[in-house]
Design a protein around this motif. Structure first.
Motif, PDB file in Angstrom:
ATOM      1  N   TYR A  81      24.947  36.121  33.382  1.00  0.00           N
ATOM      2  CA  TYR A  81      24.923  35.256  32.191  1.00  0.00           C
ATOM      3  C   TYR A  81      25.673  33.950  32.455  1.00  0.00           C
ATOM      4  O   TYR A  81      25.242  32.879  32.020  1.00  0.00           O
ATOM      5  N   GLU A  82      26.777  34.037  33.164  1.00  0.00           N
ATOM      6  CA  GLU A  82      27.578  32.846  33.450  1.00  0.00           C
ATOM      7  C   GLU A  82      26.804  31.850  34.310  1.00  0.00           C
ATOM      8  O   GLU A  82      26.832  30.650  34.067  1.00  0.00           O
ATOM      9  N   GLU A  83      26.098  32.357  35.310  1.00  0.00           N
ATOM     10  CA  GLU A  83      25.390  31.493  36.257  1.00  0.00           C
ATOM     11  C   GLU A  83      23.942  31.226  35.865  1.00  0.00           C
ATOM     12  O   GLU A  83      23.285  30.374  36.458  1.00  0.00           O
ATOM     13  N   GLY A  84      23.412  31.993  34.900  1.00  0.00           N
ATOM     14  CA  GLY A  84      22.017  31.829  34.522  1.00  0.00           C
ATOM     15  C   GLY A  84      21.060  32.411  35.543  1.00  0.00           C
ATOM     16  O   GLY A  84      19.942  31.939  35.689  1.00  0.00           O
ATOM     17  N   ASN A  85      21.482  33.454  36.243  1.00  0.00           N
ATOM     18  CA  ASN A  85      20.629  34.116  37.238  1.00  0.00           C
ATOM     19  C   ASN A  85      19.873  35.271  36.599  1.00  0.00           C
ATOM     20  O   ASN A  85      20.444  36.318  36.337  1.00  0.00           O
ATOM     21  N   GLY A  86      18.588  35.060  36.339  1.00  0.00           N
ATOM     22  CA  GLY A  86      17.750  36.104  35.763  1.00  0.00           C
ATOM     23  C   GLY A  86      17.838  36.190  34.258  1.00  0.00           C
ATOM     24  O   GLY A  86      17.086  36.924  33.623  1.00  0.00           O
ATOM     25  N   LEU A  87      18.771  35.474  33.698  1.00  0.00           N
ATOM     26  CA  LEU A  87      18.987  35.461  32.254  1.00  0.00           C
ATOM     27  C   LEU A  87      19.300  34.031  31.829  1.00  0.00           C
ATOM     28  O   LEU A  87      19.746  33.231  32.649  1.00  0.00           O
ATOM     29  N   LYS A  93      28.168  35.474  26.081  1.00  0.00           N
ATOM     30  CA  LYS A  93      27.699  36.793  26.529  1.00  0.00           C
ATOM     31  C   LYS A  93      28.352  37.157  27.865  1.00  0.00           C
ATOM     32  O   LYS A  93      28.682  38.320  28.100  1.00  0.00           O
ATOM     33  N   ALA A  94      28.539  36.159  28.723  1.00  0.00           N
ATOM     34  CA  ALA A  94      29.204  36.405  30.007  1.00  0.00           C
ATOM     35  C   ALA A  94      30.608  36.947  29.776  1.00  0.00           C
ATOM     36  O   ALA A  94      31.010  37.952  30.376  1.00  0.00           O
ATOM     37  N   ILE A  95      31.333  36.318  28.885  1.00  0.00           N
ATOM     38  CA  ILE A  95      32.705  36.750  28.588  1.00  0.00           C
ATOM     39  C   ILE A  95      32.698  38.137  27.957  1.00  0.00           C
ATOM     40  O   ILE A  95      33.525  38.987  28.304  1.00  0.00           O
ATOM     41  N   ASN A  96      31.759  38.393  27.068  1.00  0.00           N
ATOM     42  CA  ASN A  96      31.661  39.706  26.428  1.00  0.00           C
ATOM     43  C   ASN A  96      31.483  40.824  27.450  1.00  0.00           C
ATOM     44  O   ASN A  96      32.179  41.837  27.408  1.00  0.00           O
ATOM     45  N   TRP A  97      30.568  40.627  28.406  1.00  0.00           N
ATOM     46  CA  TRP A  97      30.327  41.656  29.416  1.00  0.00           C
ATOM     47  C   TRP A  97      31.505  41.777  30.378  1.00  0.00           C
ATOM     48  O   TRP A  97      31.869  42.877  30.795  1.00  0.00           O
ATOM     49  N   LYS A  98      32.129  40.645  30.722  1.00  0.00           N
ATOM     50  CA  LYS A  98      33.300  40.709  31.590  1.00  0.00           C
ATOM     51  C   LYS A  98      34.459  41.431  30.898  1.00  0.00           C
ATOM     52  O   LYS A  98      35.204  42.170  31.540  1.00  0.00           O
ATOM     53  N   TYR A 117      40.127  31.451  30.790  1.00  0.00           N
ATOM     54  CA  TYR A 117      41.021  31.047  29.696  1.00  0.00           C
ATOM     55  C   TYR A 117      42.122  30.098  30.164  1.00  0.00           C
ATOM     56  O   TYR A 117      42.587  29.261  29.386  1.00  0.00           O
ATOM     57  N   LEU A 118      42.523  30.180  31.414  1.00  0.00           N
ATOM     58  CA  LEU A 118      43.565  29.290  31.927  1.00  0.00           C
ATOM     59  C   LEU A 118      43.081  27.841  31.952  1.00  0.00           C
ATOM     60  O   LEU A 118      43.785  26.933  31.535  1.00  0.00           O
ATOM     61  N   TRP A 119      41.858  27.631  32.426  1.00  0.00           N
ATOM     62  CA  TRP A 119      41.351  26.273  32.598  1.00  0.00           C
ATOM     63  C   TRP A 119      40.353  25.858  31.524  1.00  0.00           C
ATOM     64  O   TRP A 119      40.117  24.665  31.326  1.00  0.00           O
ATOM     65  N   GLY A 120      39.714  26.829  30.865  1.00  0.00           N
ATOM     66  CA  GLY A 120      38.657  26.501  29.906  1.00  0.00           C
ATOM     67  C   GLY A 120      37.398  26.053  30.627  1.00  0.00           C
ATOM     68  O   GLY A 120      37.371  25.921  31.846  1.00  0.00           O
ATOM     69  N   ASN A 121      36.339  25.855  29.858  1.00  0.00           N
ATOM     70  CA  ASN A 121      35.089  25.320  30.417  1.00  0.00           C
ATOM     71  C   ASN A 121      34.309  24.658  29.283  1.00  0.00           C
ATOM     72  O   ASN A 121      34.867  24.413  28.210  1.00  0.00           O
ATOM     73  N   GLU A 126      40.553  26.020  26.668  1.00  0.00           N
ATOM     74  CA  GLU A 126      41.660  26.589  27.429  1.00  0.00           C
ATOM     75  C   GLU A 126      42.593  27.304  26.444  1.00  0.00           C
ATOM     76  O   GLU A 126      42.826  26.840  25.328  1.00  0.00           O
ATOM     77  N   ASN A 127      43.051  28.482  26.840  1.00  0.00           N
ATOM     78  CA  ASN A 127      43.902  29.306  25.975  1.00  0.00           C
ATOM     79  C   ASN A 127      44.908  30.036  26.882  1.00  0.00           C
ATOM     80  O   ASN A 127      44.613  31.103  27.415  1.00  0.00           O
TER      81      ASN A 127
END
Length: 166
Positions: A81-87, A93-98, A117-121, A126-127
């Motif tokens: 989900y984070e990289e958009g590979n296949g989805l 959603k990436a954070i939820n699964w991680k 969370y350290l750097w944000g995106n 960032e938190n």
């Protein structure tokens, strides 16, 4: 024959060069809920090992394994989900699964969440408090990467304190 024996038999087929037959047999076993077969197919399609790389098929088999609560698969689905590979790329959603994987003490998921969370995106602010939570969790399982990030945060904090006094 039980599923584990069939799984080993089908892996031998693949490794002996009968890849198509072995993959087809593993697929049938996977549809019957065999977790190791689902994980094998997920990674085979994701990395293109013994089959052509196919992120969509990798995502399908990864989801099946995730539904059985497998932390490695949950982390991999998060990456997809984070990289958009296949989805479709989706940071939330990436954070939820991680997080699902991290709550099972999956080290790479914990480190990944701490860094996010350290750097944000683009999608997540960032938190530092949330980052510390994940790095502390990683320290409890003796993650050297989490120790590193915790020491980095402490060094920055100490520098800030010193500068406040001048």
């Amino acid at each position: 024959m039980n599923k584990s024996k069939l799984y080993r038999k089908y892996l031998k087929l693949i490794k002996s060069g009968k890849c198509k037959l072995g993959i087809r047999k593993l697929s049938l076993l996977s549809y019957r809920g065999h977790l190791n077969s689902q994980k094998y197919l997920s990674k085979a399609y994701y990395y293109g090992k013994y089959v052509s790389e196919n992120y969509e098929k990798a995502a399908k088999w990864t989801r099946y394994a995730c539904l059985q609560g497998d932390a490695d698969s949950q982390f991999l689905l998060g990456l997809m989900y984070e990289e958009g590979n296949g989805l479709e790329q989706n940071t939330l959603k990436a954070i939820n699964w991680k997080k699902r994987a991290a709550l099972q003490s999956h080290e790479r998921a914990i480190v990944s969440l701490g860094i996010i969370y350290l750097w944000g995106n683009d999608s997540i602010k960032e938190n530092k408090k949330e980052a510390l939570k994940w790095f502390r969790k990683g320290a409890k399982i003796k993650s050297s990467q989490c120790y590193y990030y915790l020491s980095l945060i402490i060094q920055v904090w100490l520098c800030w304190l010193v500068n406040q006094g001048t």
